[in-house]
Design a protein around this motif. Sequence first.
Motif, PDB file in Angstrom:
ATOM      1  N   ARG A   1      37.078  44.591  32.636  1.00  0.00           N
ATOM      2  CA  ARG A   1      38.294  44.671  33.322  1.00  0.00           C
ATOM      3  C   ARG A   1      38.414  44.926  34.794  1.00  0.00           C
ATOM      4  N   ARG A   2      37.311  45.901  35.313  1.00  0.00           N
ATOM      5  CA  ARG A   2      37.011  46.124  36.754  1.00  0.00           C
ATOM      6  C   ARG A   2      36.735  44.811  37.426  1.00  0.00           C
ATOM      7  N   LEU A   3      35.823  44.209  36.917  1.00  0.00           N
ATOM      8  CA  LEU A   3      35.075  42.940  37.686  1.00  0.00           C
ATOM      9  C   LEU A   3      36.312  41.912  37.686  1.00  0.00           C
ATOM     10  N   LEU A   4      37.180  41.667  36.782  1.00  0.00           N
ATOM     11  CA  LEU A   4      38.162  40.642  36.698  1.00  0.00           C
ATOM     12  C   LEU A   4      39.485  41.229  37.667  1.00  0.00           C
ATOM     13  N   LYS A   5      39.389  42.422  37.834  1.00  0.00           N
ATOM     14  CA  LYS A   5      40.558  42.937  38.720  1.00  0.00           C
ATOM     15  C   LYS A   5      39.929  42.452  40.294  1.00  0.00           C
ATOM     16  N   GLN A   6      38.788  42.588  40.421  1.00  0.00           N
ATOM     17  CA  GLN A   6      38.296  42.430  41.860  1.00  0.00           C
ATOM     18  C   GLN A   6      38.344  40.838  41.965  1.00  0.00           C
ATOM     19  N   TYR A   7      38.041  40.112  40.808  1.00  0.00           N
ATOM     20  CA  TYR A   7      38.148  38.717  41.366  1.00  0.00           C
ATOM     21  C   TYR A   7      39.637  38.111  41.462  1.00  0.00           C
ATOM     22  N   THR A   8      40.548  38.947  40.839  1.00  0.00           N
ATOM     23  CA  THR A   8      41.663  38.298  40.857  1.00  0.00           C
ATOM     24  C   THR A   8      42.353  38.492  42.150  1.00  0.00           C
ATOM     25  N   ALA A   9      41.490  39.467  43.145  1.00  0.00           N
ATOM     26  CA  ALA A   9      42.193  39.570  44.408  1.00  0.00           C
ATOM     27  C   ALA A   9      41.656  38.176  45.226  1.00  0.00           C
ATOM     28  N   ASN A  10      40.538  37.494  44.860  1.00  0.00           N
ATOM     29  CA  ASN A  10      40.147  36.443  45.523  1.00  0.00           C
ATOM     30  C   ASN A  10      40.329  34.848  45.090  1.00  0.00           C
ATOM     31  N   TYR A  11      40.688  35.053  43.743  1.00  0.00           N
ATOM     32  CA  TYR A  11      40.670  33.854  42.966  1.00  0.00           C
ATOM     33  C   TYR A  11      41.946  33.862  42.177  1.00  0.00           C
ATOM     34  N   THR A  12      42.772  32.708  42.277  1.00  0.00           N
ATOM     35  CA  THR A  12      43.996  32.639  41.362  1.00  0.00           C
ATOM     36  C   THR A  12      43.492  31.786  39.870  1.00  0.00           C
ATOM     37  N   TYR A  13      42.656  30.916  40.116  1.00  0.00           N
ATOM     38  CA  TYR A  13      42.441  29.908  38.762  1.00  0.00           C
ATOM     39  C   TYR A  13      40.703  30.183  38.746  1.00  0.00           C
ATOM     40  N   VAL A  14      40.419  30.318  37.642  1.00  0.00           N
ATOM     41  CA  VAL A  14      38.818  30.262  37.182  1.00  0.00           C
ATOM     42  C   VAL A  14      38.040  29.053  37.799  1.00  0.00           C
ATOM     43  N   LYS A  15      38.736  27.757  37.984  1.00  0.00           N
ATOM     44  CA  LYS A  15      37.955  26.665  38.539  1.00  0.00           C
ATOM     45  C   LYS A  15      37.801  27.094  39.964  1.00  0.00           C
ATOM     46  N   GLU A  16      38.585  27.744  40.789  1.00  0.00           N
ATOM     47  CA  GLU A  16      38.170  28.292  42.223  1.00  0.00           C
ATOM     48  C   GLU A  16      36.970  29.057  41.998  1.00  0.00           C
ATOM     49  N   TRP A  17      36.870  29.963  41.269  1.00  0.00           N
ATOM     50  CA  TRP A  17      35.773  30.829  41.155  1.00  0.00           C
ATOM     51  C   TRP A  17      34.402  30.000  40.872  1.00  0.00           C
TER      52      TRP A  17
END
Length: 59
Positions: free
Chosen positions: A20-36
């Motif tokens: 959950r913490r990881l996903l919260k951190q990555y939502t600050a940088n990426y909107t879509y999984v494709k971008e990640w």
Amino acid sequence: MKIYLHERGIICTGKAWQVRRLLKQYTANYTYVKEWIEDGKSQQIKVQSLKNHPFEKKT
């Protein structure tokens, strides 16, 4: 905590609070999984193929 970056998605393993913490951190940088995934490729992160993956659909 492990992150498996694949061509078609991402698999995060670890304790629930870590994921959950990881996903919260990555939502600050990426909107879509494709971008990640694309960013992972550009940063030379090893992107694994889904061949012989335990979650792959059997054909």
